[in-house]
Design a protein around this motif. Sequence first.
Motif, mmCIF file in Angstrom:
data_model
loop_
_atom_site.group_PDB
_atom_site.id
_atom_site.type_symbol
_atom_site.label_atom_id
_atom_site.label_comp_id
_atom_site.label_asym_id
_atom_site.label_seq_id
_atom_site.Cartn_x
_atom_site.Cartn_y
_atom_site.Cartn_z
ATOM 1 N N THR A 18 0.831 -1.200 0.000
ATOM 2 C CA THR A 18 0.000 0.000 0.000
ATOM 3 C C THR A 18 0.867 1.253 0.000
ATOM 4 O O THR A 18 0.563 2.237 -0.684
ATOM 5 C CB THR A 18 -0.931 -0.008 1.228
ATOM 6 N N ASP A 58 -6.131 -0.720 -4.674
ATOM 7 C CA ASP A 58 -5.607 -1.306 -3.438
ATOM 8 C C ASP A 58 -6.523 -2.434 -2.971
ATOM 9 O O ASP A 58 -7.591 -2.183 -2.431
ATOM 10 C CB ASP A 58 -5.482 -0.234 -2.353
ATOM 11 N N GLU A 59 -6.100 -3.648 -3.181
ATOM 12 C CA GLU A 59 -6.889 -4.821 -2.817
ATOM 13 C C GLU A 59 -8.360 -4.635 -3.191
ATOM 14 O O GLU A 59 -9.238 -4.706 -2.339
ATOM 15 C CB GLU A 59 -6.777 -5.102 -1.307
HETATM 16 MG MG LIG Z 1 -2.308 -2.516 2.281
#
Ligand SMILES: [Mg+2]
Lengths: 285, 331, 365, 365, 262
Positions: free
Chosen positions: C46, C160-161
């Motif tokens: 991240t 992000d994910e």
């Molecule tokens: Mg992360």
Amino acid sequence: MIFRSEASRGYTLSAPATAYVGFLVAAPLVILVAYSFWTQSYVTLDKTPTLKNYRDAFADPLVRHLMLRSIWIAGAVTAVTVALAYPIAYFIAMKARKKTIWLLLITIPFWSSYLLRVFAWKLILGFNGVMNSALLMLGLIDEPLDFLLYNEFAVVLTLAHAWAPFAILPIYVSLQKIDPSLLEAATDLGNGPIRRFMRVTLPLTIPGIIAACLIIFIPTVGDYVTPALVGGSDGKMIANLIQVQFGAANNWPLGATLSLIAMLSVGFVAIVFVLTATRLGRRIK
Amino acid sequence: GGADLTVFDWSGYEDPGFFASYMEKYGNEAPSYSYFGSQEEAFTKLSSGFAADLAHPCSDAVRKWVAADLIQPLDESKLTNWADVLPEIKEVDAIVLDGQLYMLPFEWGNTGLIYRTDKISGDDVSLQLLADPAYAGKIAVPDAASSAYALAALATGNADDYTNLSDEQFKEVSDFLRSIHPNVRFYWSDAGQFDQAMTSGEIELGWAWNQSELNLIWNEVPAAMMRDVDKGIATWACGYVHLKSSTTPVDQVYDLLNALTDPASGQYIIDNWGYPHSNAKAFEVADQANIEAYGFADPKSFFEGSLFFDAVNPGLEAKMLAEFERIKAGF
Amino acid sequence: MTDRNIIELRGVEKRYGTFVAAAGINLDLKEGEFFSLLGPSGCGKTTVLRMIAGFQEPTKGSVLIDGQDMEGVPANNRPTNMVFQSYAIFPHLNVGNNVAYGLRGKAPKAEIDQRVAEALEMVELGGLQDRGAGELSGGQRQRVALARALIMRPKVLLLDEPLSALDKKLREQMQFEMRNLQQSLGITFVMVTHDQYEAMTMSDRIGVMFNGRLKQVDTPTTLYARPCDQQVASFIGEMNILPAQLLDETGDTLSINAAAFGRMEIERNPNVATSDRNMNIGIRPEQLEIAAEKPEDYPSTVQGTVSNVAFYGENIHYHIQVAGTETPISVSVPNYFHTVDFNRGDAVWLGLQGASVIDLGQSTE
Amino acid sequence: MTDRNIIELRGVEKRYGTFVAAAGINLDLKEGEFFSLLGPSGCGKTTVLRMIAGFQEPTKGSVLIDGQDMEGVPANNRPTNMVFQSYAIFPHLNVGNNVAYGLRGKAPKAEIDQRVAEALEMVELGGLQDRGAGELSGGQRQRVALARALIMRPKVLLLDEPLSALDKKLREQMQFEMRNLQQSLGITFVMVTHDQYEAMTMSDRIGVMFNGRLKQVDTPTTLYARPCDQQVASFIGEMNILPAQLLDETGDTLSINAAAFGRMEIERNPNVATSDRNMNIGIRPEQLEIAAEKPEDYPSTVQGTVSNVAFYGENIHYHIQVAGTETPISVSVPNYFHTVDFNRGDAVWLGLQGASVIDLGQSTE
Amino acid sequence: MRRPSTLTAYAFLYLVFLYLPVLFLPLFSFNSGTIVAFPIKGWTLDWYRKLGEQDTLIQALWNSLGVGTVVAILSTAMGLFAARAFVRYRFRGQRAAEGLVMLPLVIPGIIVASSMLVLFLFLGLKPSLLTVVLGHTFLALPFSVSILKSAFDDFDASLEEASYDLGVGVFETFRRVTLPVVTPGIVASMLVTFTVSFDEFVLAFFLSGNQPTLPVYIWSQIRFPAKLPNVLALGSILLLTSVLLLVLAEYFRRRSSASEVR
Ligand SMILES: [Mg+2]
Ligand SMILES: Nc1ncnc2c1ncn2[C@@H]1O[C@H](COP(=O)(O)OP(=O)(O)OP(=O)(O)O)[C@@H](O)[C@H]1O
Ligand SMILES: Nc1ncnc2c1ncn2[C@@H]1O[C@H](COP(=O)(O)OP(=O)(O)OP(=O)(O)O)[C@@H](O)[C@H]1O
Ligand SMILES: NCCCCN
Ligand SMILES: [Mg+2]
């Protein structure tokens, strides 16, 4: 106990608090309503039901005038307090490193007596007060300013000080609840800090602002101590009139009537305010 | 013990100098005090069921308190100092009602025009000055209808009918209050507020108790009360009443009453508080210089020449209260 | 996918106080590429993504987007857009206003409306403009977030994910759809994930991170077949790791003596640093042949006992205890005809070919 | 595992207001069995578990443990213990006191200390008694929760998604350890999970739930090979579902005409209700043969084009577009020698044997 | 990295606004004059020295401390149960109940005060410290409920279930799990409700009998200012004490959050 339904557990556990508050809200209300239909002359209470008190109150322009002024002053206090408090709440929630220290810092002044704090304001705003002395010393004025104290300005300022934590805390809480990724999303979509604030932060803190406004506005309409202490000759509010009925005039029925009228007016203003604010919040895109 | 006796009083009156002999008798224990800020407050609380043995109103309240069945008559025979009470005070309206004594006078004094001697000369000062536009924002008047109406009755020459103003007089008096309203910086509700404003120079004259005059003098503020009975001054007398809710043995109650009216107490209050006492003998034992300085060497002149705070009749009182609220609101 | 670099990270480092969240990151991303950052929780994925987006400034090094150094350029002025893990749907706005958010004031209302409608069509939410933010399912929220970012026509889309909050079925469907969308739009996607299958099935290339460092950047197949070390090897898929001795090297062929399986020739792995005398080899479970009889056409064989059988549906995993290594060797066979051929305790033979053995370089003990 | 029923659910139903969270649940669990409840989010798994534990009373039906009706028996008096999804480690107590919690006051201190020490050994946390609750990693918390429940020597251990908070590597390790622990203790484990692989690799039997109903209870292999309907079929593993016509039935053999693949004979699936004229068949991706040339030894073959290739490491999935069905057919092949044999656009042949085709019963359209 | 923003500057100005008035109280407690106004007459410590002799002042302080303590206990106890019910259970009318409990925050003080006086007299309760306690508990409840609600929000319900599950009954679970875990919330609630009661004037003024609370006493002193400086001295000491108390509260809060971080 494990086995009773969830709802009945909920009722049982919340019963003491709700019953207590409910009783102490409802019972006095009933009594107030009853009193408002009675009359008093000198020291005797006449329990024959009558609408006289209401007729008198509605016919009297003084009541209307004081009611409107109370709402106006309370509104001004609310607006000023919340406007001053919002940036500090924002600072603590979004910028400050040591949030709890800041929260402590804003609460500590309120651990002295309220009456003494009001007193202190008179020292600052007074004729020979800190403010005037400082201005005189700096040569900014030749004569002490006399518009600092004993007027609506002083009432607003004193109350903005007195209610500061009650404005800061709810707004702080609502800011604190904002998911930081929402702010990042707004930035990511091209907003600078100001547009982001107007379009995301502000709308999302409207519930906090509303809570702060109600917590300040409603009790302020009913305040009679502060106006009496710093309000001067034209800072009087409806609560002072009510206070006179329960005190010097010894006319509780009229006092009860005025209280009920005040509560209803305040409730009405509050509802209108909440509806408007909520609607305004929805309009932001 | 001595603390079993409860007294509902103005704050400050728990001064042990007032009841030395009571303390001697009751194991050096003072009575218990609780306080009110104004007589109206006291009346509200008492009629709400608040209980005590003695209370300390002023003479103008007694009639109402009796009517509300709050107090019981005093037994003159048990009041050892009754004979020495200033005769002028014994005459005061409502102390005796229907032949029964209800209040034992304790202290008396003036409500009058207090002014900053450095700003206004003693010759120029008058009640009419309150309405002078030159003093806009420089005056203060009590936030109490009876006191404000007394002032206005004096200023308009209606002092003699203060308790029973006719409709025209009432209008004239009210109009005077209306005319000074624009000048009023604030309607004071506590003496401290008045004293502070006088000290700082925020106000230059106002209608207040002689207690304020003394407090100002003691704090080296150049101020004085206008004591010219012709220009207008009011006088009041306050004392102790025996409450119906009293539960302490009667003898103990009277012990305190007697201690309070003892010449020694009188001497103490005159010398330390600057208030005149009800016991004539007190004036003999007190410091004569003080009596002179505080301006009550001649009690008689006040009781005869000044407006005395008697109870106004109930109908007029209600009118005053209502009208005063209007005046304060600028109506 | 073109050959032009759209993003370049040059020696990027990020510290939080003394803690190094990312260090020595050098990475070039091509225009139109689907790139994934893969690694265990807390490895700094991240952090890298946010430095590209502009939410965090590198402590050292620089981030270039489309050839421009981004230092001092705030997130709102970068030609990137982001799909947040939590989706960050504005709760006070309906779907239409959420998607229109970034365009408001930048285009006439009619145009905005039209582009919103198009964007919603694209993510298969056509006509849902007036739906409240609170009335969306997880998958719908994901699509709104995607539409809201894509309507900005970014040069790079950062994710992000993006799928971790969805359940299995929906996740698989969205993986497929997102990959197609990326290919039809030709926009560079940079996706953070900790799911190896997601990374492998969606990406052109994968960057594997551990402890703030980018260990290996490669295509999914290379990553699987030629991992740069044991850590990467066992993070992606399952891997039997065995010690071996390097006996001889000829060009790209290594002659080794592997535990349990003995002598064999394997290919040199260009991704590992060196292949020392004491080295490790890796064998993927599906590369082993398992049979009741000694398999004929496998140069290396070993006998063992089934110590465990795990049924995965598509595959069955046997754990085989063999002489020469302590941990059992894992073997995966496809589940033909829904039958399990061996049971715990059965004696079996394993067969192996040098071509499927991975050189993992010098042993790290 | 014995034949004795340790838990029996008889027509259990749970309503929240008008919402039915579980209904018509009939289930017998054997002593010593490892049973899993599998299903999508919100299907009622936790609700069933909590009714067994006694945290929720069924609206209808009854729960029997060891033959005893549990109606009115509070959670603290049931012979079950639970491992919570969040682990519910008491934050104000250290590890030793957490594990000892349920025994305090019920056994002498010395005995408690000894049992705590044993329980911690069992979960491989020996000697960590004085560690604070805040100082534990995720995996350690999971073990403490396990020890705390097992020290009570329950007849049944209930586990609500015990591993979902752990990351991949740790999860796989704990799956293995928990299964071993269960087998050595011989206690019945009832585990809730939404991870099909976890359920398949750990359990003796699995109950699959949808929308509050228990759809199928079977061993992992049966569930995979003989799902009771399309929903179960595609929830567990991947499944190609094709329409077919039933032409004839002889005993347990069905003669069908399947889309794309044509006529074939398949086995009747005893788990589906009926096999109507209009029926569905399922084909697992790994059951199909894929080849460049028409495969010889497969009775049914079809030609198609590769529309997508997904690399999963252990397996490679090809999506093949064939005539006769709209959605591409998914084929899984093991990744031998790390090579991808076909690319998008390639023409390929698929081969199929009737033995690997699953009868999914009447078509539900 | 960034220059101190205008916001930070504003924050410090705001602090000045908050503290300026309060800091004058200690200042004037050293003034030898009895009138609280500039100029300051002279410096003295007399007011502190004489504090011990002010029996009624000290008595008022004790009354306030006593009332505050009882109010803190009562409102926190009721708040504890109510907050638990609001956070844990869903039941019909729950939102109404939550709203009702918050009502005392928004009813004008004079109305509460006057109507409560009427009610208590109607019920035959004479004004006394007891009636003050009843009134203050009413005012303090919303504070206690909201503080404890957030304490329960952070409190994982499965902790209690785990306890039942391990064979421990309802009451023992409350003692062994619930109480220890929400203790910081309880402490915070006690502190805040104590403060609310300690500084409350209007209700206390209407409801106190012949035992004034400190604010009621101060009110009478402001009107007759001879002893006002004593009050300022006491106020300054209270301010100092409250700072210490808050530091204590912060300590408890820290301790609680430390134990909650994983
Ligand atoms: Mg992360
Ligand atoms: N603002 C911060 N201050 C201090 N440390 C931080 C901060 N943000 C992240 N970290 C630390 O930096 C490391 C990398 O964080 P990052 O969020 O990039 O990890 P990640 O790979 O995205 O992990 P995950 O898969 O859990 O999201 C972590 O150890 C994290 O604790
Ligand atoms: N106390 C409750 N009141 C109302 N509805 C509830 C309550 N508890 C659960 N439900 C509902 O019952 C359904 C089943 O819930 P349950 O927790 O058993 O699902 P689950 O299968 O465990 O899901 P997950 O995998 O998400 O944990 C859900 O739709 C849920 O919203
Ligand atoms: N002692 C109190 C004086 C009151 C005058 N009205
Ligand atoms: Mg669940």
